[in-house]
Scaffold this motif. Sequence first.
Motif, short mmCIF file in Angstrom:
data_model
loop_
_atom_site.label_atom_id
_atom_site.label_comp_id
_atom_site.label_asym_id
_atom_site.label_seq_id
_atom_site.Cartn_x
_atom_site.Cartn_y
_atom_site.Cartn_z
N THR A 39 0.83 -1.20 0.00
CA THR A 39 0.00 0.00 0.00
C THR A 39 0.87 1.26 0.00
O THR A 39 2.09 1.19 0.17
N ARG A 43 2.54 -0.99 3.60
CA ARG A 43 2.05 -2.19 4.27
C ARG A 43 1.74 -3.24 3.21
O ARG A 43 1.11 -2.94 2.21
N HIS A 45 -0.13 -6.21 1.37
CA HIS A 45 -1.55 -6.55 1.28
C HIS A 45 -1.71 -7.71 0.31
O HIS A 45 -1.03 -7.78 -0.71
N CYS A 46 -2.61 -8.62 0.65
CA CYS A 46 -2.85 -9.80 -0.16
C CYS A 46 -4.35 -10.08 -0.16
O CYS A 46 -5.00 -9.98 0.88
N GLY A 47 -4.87 -10.39 -1.32
CA GLY A 47 -6.29 -10.74 -1.40
C GLY A 47 -6.56 -11.57 -2.63
O GLY A 47 -5.87 -11.45 -3.65
N SER A 67 -12.71 -5.00 -0.56
CA SER A 67 -12.27 -4.24 0.61
C SER A 67 -11.25 -3.16 0.27
O SER A 67 -10.90 -2.35 1.11
N TRP A 68 -10.78 -3.12 -0.97
CA TRP A 68 -9.79 -2.13 -1.37
C TRP A 68 -10.47 -0.98 -2.09
O TRP A 68 -11.12 -1.18 -3.11
N GLU A 72 -6.94 3.44 -3.55
CA GLU A 72 -5.76 2.67 -3.18
C GLU A 72 -5.23 1.90 -4.39
O GLU A 72 -4.02 1.81 -4.60
N TYR A 76 -0.92 1.30 -6.98
CA TYR A 76 -0.15 0.11 -7.32
C TYR A 76 0.55 0.31 -8.66
O TYR A 76 -0.06 0.68 -9.64
#
Length: 143
Positions: A39, A43, A45-47, A67-68, A72, A76
């Motif tokens: 992020t 941090r 992040h994985c999904g 959820s993102w 945000e 990337y």
Amino acid sequence: MPRAADCQYAPVVSAGESLDQLRTEISGFPSEPYLLTVTATNRPHCGTVTVEWDAAGLHLLVSPPNSWPASEANEYRQVSLLWPPPKPGGYSLIIDGAASTVNSHGVTLLAVAPTKAVLHRRGAATPDNGSSSGSVCIPILSH
């Protein structure tokens, strides 16, 4: 966790042939991949995500997890996609890519241009310390 970029190898086929092979490998994985990112606040992040090839067959269109927030996703630039092995002891598919956001019918997607891809399998644990050694890394794509 290994990334495709962690494997060093020389490309042996053209980019077009490599993308064809990558499409074939992806179709052989029954599960959805994980999108691995960092992020804006550094941090990890994985999904789980869904992916499909764009019309030209050059980018993977990724639907980020609900959820993102779309804001945000705009941050990337380098991402990885990880398909876990279909069965224990099998190969994972890891794709590194350059990401940009695209809008499709009001939905923000990530367009990932694959830059490296490997099939990766963890090596057997050594009896002395239990850590794995001799991991197998099979190159699929290298730009």
